[in-house]
Design a protein around this motif. Sequence first.
Motif, short mmCIF file in Angstrom:
data_model
loop_
_atom_site.label_atom_id
_atom_site.label_comp_id
_atom_site.label_asym_id
_atom_site.label_seq_id
_atom_site.Cartn_x
_atom_site.Cartn_y
_atom_site.Cartn_z
N UNK A 151 0.83 -1.21 0.00
CA UNK A 151 0.00 0.00 0.00
C UNK A 151 0.86 1.26 0.00
N UNK A 152 2.02 1.21 0.66
CA UNK A 152 2.87 2.41 0.74
C UNK A 152 3.29 2.87 -0.65
N UNK A 153 3.45 1.92 -1.54
CA UNK A 153 3.89 2.25 -2.88
C UNK A 153 2.72 2.45 -3.84
N UNK A 154 1.63 1.74 -3.61
CA UNK A 154 0.53 1.74 -4.59
C UNK A 154 -0.54 2.80 -4.33
N UNK A 155 -0.91 3.01 -3.09
CA UNK A 155 -1.90 4.04 -2.75
C UNK A 155 -1.25 4.92 -1.68
N UNK A 156 -0.40 5.84 -2.14
CA UNK A 156 0.45 6.57 -1.20
C UNK A 156 -0.36 7.42 -0.22
N UNK A 157 -1.49 7.93 -0.68
CA UNK A 157 -2.29 8.79 0.22
C UNK A 157 -3.00 7.94 1.28
N UNK A 158 -3.42 6.75 0.88
CA UNK A 158 -4.05 5.86 1.86
C UNK A 158 -3.01 5.42 2.90
N UNK A 159 -1.79 5.24 2.42
CA UNK A 159 -0.70 4.88 3.34
C UNK A 159 -0.38 6.06 4.26
N UNK A 160 -0.44 7.29 3.73
CA UNK A 160 -0.22 8.46 4.59
C UNK A 160 -1.27 8.48 5.71
N UNK A 161 -2.47 8.04 5.38
CA UNK A 161 -3.54 7.96 6.38
C UNK A 161 -3.15 7.00 7.50
N UNK A 162 -2.54 5.88 7.12
CA UNK A 162 -2.09 4.90 8.12
C UNK A 162 -0.87 5.44 8.88
N UNK A 163 0.07 6.07 8.14
CA UNK A 163 1.25 6.65 8.82
C UNK A 163 0.82 7.67 9.88
#
Lengths: 814, 157
Positions: free
Chosen positions: A208-220
């Motif tokens: 997800x960090x590489x494929x949906x970067x904004x969704x990963x930012x949500x998790x970060x």
Amino acid sequence: MATETRDSINDIWGARTPHGPDTPWPERVDEHTTDTPERWVRGTCVLCSNGCGLDIGVRDGRIVGVRGLASDVTNKGRLGPKGLHGWQANNSEDRLRTPLIRRDGRLQEASWDEAMDLIVRRSREIVERHTSGAMGFYTSGQLFLEEYYTLAVIGKAGLGTPHMDGNTRLCTATAAAALKESFGSDGQPGAYEDLDVTDTILHVGHNIASQQTVLWARILDRLAGPNPPKLVVIDPRRTFTAEKATVHLAPRVGTNVALLNGLIRLVIEAGAVDHAFLDAHTLGYDELRRTVETYTPERVETLTGVPANELRRAGEILATTRTLVSTVLQGVYQSMQATAAAVQVNNLHLVRGLIGKPGSGILQMNGQPTAQNTRETGADGDLPGFRNWDNPEHIRQLARLWNVPFDKIPHWSPPTHAMQIWRYCETGSIKFLWIQATNPAVSLPDLGRVRRILQKEDLFVVVQDAFMTETARYADVVLPAAIWGEKTGTFTNVSRTVHISCQAVEPPGEARSDLDIFLDYARRMDFRDQDGQPLIKWHDPESTFEAWKACTRGRPCDYTGLTYEKLLAGSGIPWPVNDEHPDGTLRLYTDGVFPTSAEYAETYGQDFDTGASVTPEEYRANDPRGRALIKPAEHQEPHEVPDDEYPLWLTTGRQVYHFHTRTKTGRARALAEAAPDAFVQLSEEDAARHGIAQDDWVLVESRRGAIIERALIGNVEPGLVFVPWHYGSWDDPSRPRAANELTLTEWDPVSKQPHFKYAAVRISRYDARAALPPKGLLGRAVDAARSLVGSQDEQSTTERSEFPRPKTTQRVDG
Amino acid sequence: MNTRGMHVGNYLGLVHGSETRLVDALTKVSEHHGDEPDVFQTCQLLARWSRGHIEQLAPLVEKYREQRNPEPDALEKALFHGPRSGGLGLVRDLHDLWLLANEVQLCWTVLEQAAQALRDEELEGVCQNCARETKRQVKFFLTRIKQAAPQALVVAE
């Protein structure tokens, strides 16, 4: 004046805005412009599957930038590197501007009338001589909902051909199949909002960090705030996502079912089963329990290579967490037992009763921005509105809606899946193939075979695209298409959230929107309904959307409560949206009632091992009537495994800076420079064994073909090599480099999704100098290489000693 | 148990032969239609299932004295004409596999009836396990035939 609120190339996810489960995800507006916009136009990002709301900045009739939309539920203003830079492709000099027709072996400029007349003439001749069964359509996950729906009606009610699918077969077919098998219909149970409050996140084959970067930012942002969630990551590679994991399980490729069975067994053993939920809302638990019994941590270690104690650590987290969000993507969908494995993730949630509650949901992810709509509208081998091909009442509903005879609509078996469409082209029974907004000459498996098919004399190929792709070079007719920012339409992300994206500028030259092209084709083909009226009764995006709404009435993806006006307000609205839920529906199945009843379900199910259909009679005999279906699976070894001749596993995947075959991202300078070329990633052990040093050329061979890549050493398990699949030949025809030269033509029995995630290969150091043929032969060798990659360019880079280094401080293999 | 005078061995021979013929036909079809990856992979898988059935027969053969039966060979000759090429050839080959698998299915049904009369739980269990998988084989052939038939019969290659 230019603006760039953040350096998204080097700082992919941007500054943290930490929050805990009790506070909302804060806004952070990202913006990148190259000039001061005169006006902003409402849009939505199409450069990954996340669907971030944005505004498109326009000046002097050109797109000059984008700005994230703070009010949007999907991104709260954020944009990723592809979104912030990819729009520059719209302004590329090499956009297609006029139709092209192949004359005397060369593609030559033509008028729209000439091109459409030719397409219509060939369509008529072929249907006349061979029936509509000789007509095939291969569409995309990149068009808008209105375009797919129009295409679906043309195919199913105009021509009456079953042969229509999209590249979504390669990216998201398993998501749909798994949801249908477990819950009776497509439709994601969860929502992105569940990530904001959950205790635990499980990523299965999903970087997800590489494929949906904004969704990963949500998790970060959750990880940086109070009470952060635990993260369990299942991935054979040490990805950006895996780096942040509480527990990272790295199974051998192709062993997902064994691993997931092991995890479910641990959850059962820990006594974490929600029996009340199972009794009230599911069928099939006992068989699952019996099936997973033998998957002890030790046996799972033997099958997958994951240490037993690591599996136990993950099992403990999954057994004790109060809430759980799982996401699944290509590591599951494009691998052995795809549907069976994706369903085990559903089973994990059902067993624990963690579904339809805040913080608990399943996101069977999509790979493309509009893939969900290909599925909803039936442009992909489904029927519109998640209807069931095996339920005559569902066919009657469509026949009534379109006012066509029942038998006009192909329903004698499931609509033909993409790999079978290509096979029919190969054997010659499909004689007309219309490809839109996708590049199968780079993205399908076994590219040598794909090139042979595209070049067949008896196959008439139409390619509709914005650029002269590797595929378009083989077309008989090329139609120049308007793209995002140049047309209006809607699309839906994996969180079921519908967005609108508006026309901001005029398309270049004579390029037209895909919708206008389809409407023109329907007009020229003179498709009529039973009363002699035009079959297609709509004429622009908004009237198409209204027609689509009628098609969804009463179905799970109910759009009837949506309007363009509502969508323009800029929040994104999740379906179903209807009288009962006028503001949309955050999460499905909150009452534990699933769309499985025989009269409502989208499918009656299939055998996971063979794909055999469950008959309507069998299904009705045990009508689940709203209960979810728990379906177990036994582990099966992948079809091709390393041996003496091809001793290594190959796996393929994506990079953060590119989307698909780089048709757009390769034309945005910052993205292209950040990830300028393909590579083969291999472990230090394998590199040493083959005498390969960093940046050496490496020959990678499989039973299908060979590629030549620079070596990138480290961050991967011994025995496994990785090649990103984005790179074709349009900007570098000097060597074969597309990962899919190597991959297998085979697919999952249920979802029919091809297996891109494993193949057996061998590697050797490739000395470009030694491999150059002696003088005089060089010209012939270059010609041979050029014909291999189907290029008309003159460029040659075989001899260059310097090569472009990635301009980023981030790993290109993360 | 005195098995003399019983005809269970006759049917064990019949099912043994029929499963063997099915494995043979599945293998031939799978190899011949290697360009249809789903047919190739699935027929290989189904052949493994049938080989497993034959293994499960071993203790029962011991018990009931299998009578080797030449009929399945004749049946394969009568039912299985493949492998043949092209779209229509594929439908015809799958058609023949469906017939062969139904023969196997009926053998298991007959034997399961006998197992119940004999109160032989071991035999009954084997019959049920094998019949369940044979049914899945039949369903695969039918699903794939239904998919392939319209194109093969209506559209020229």
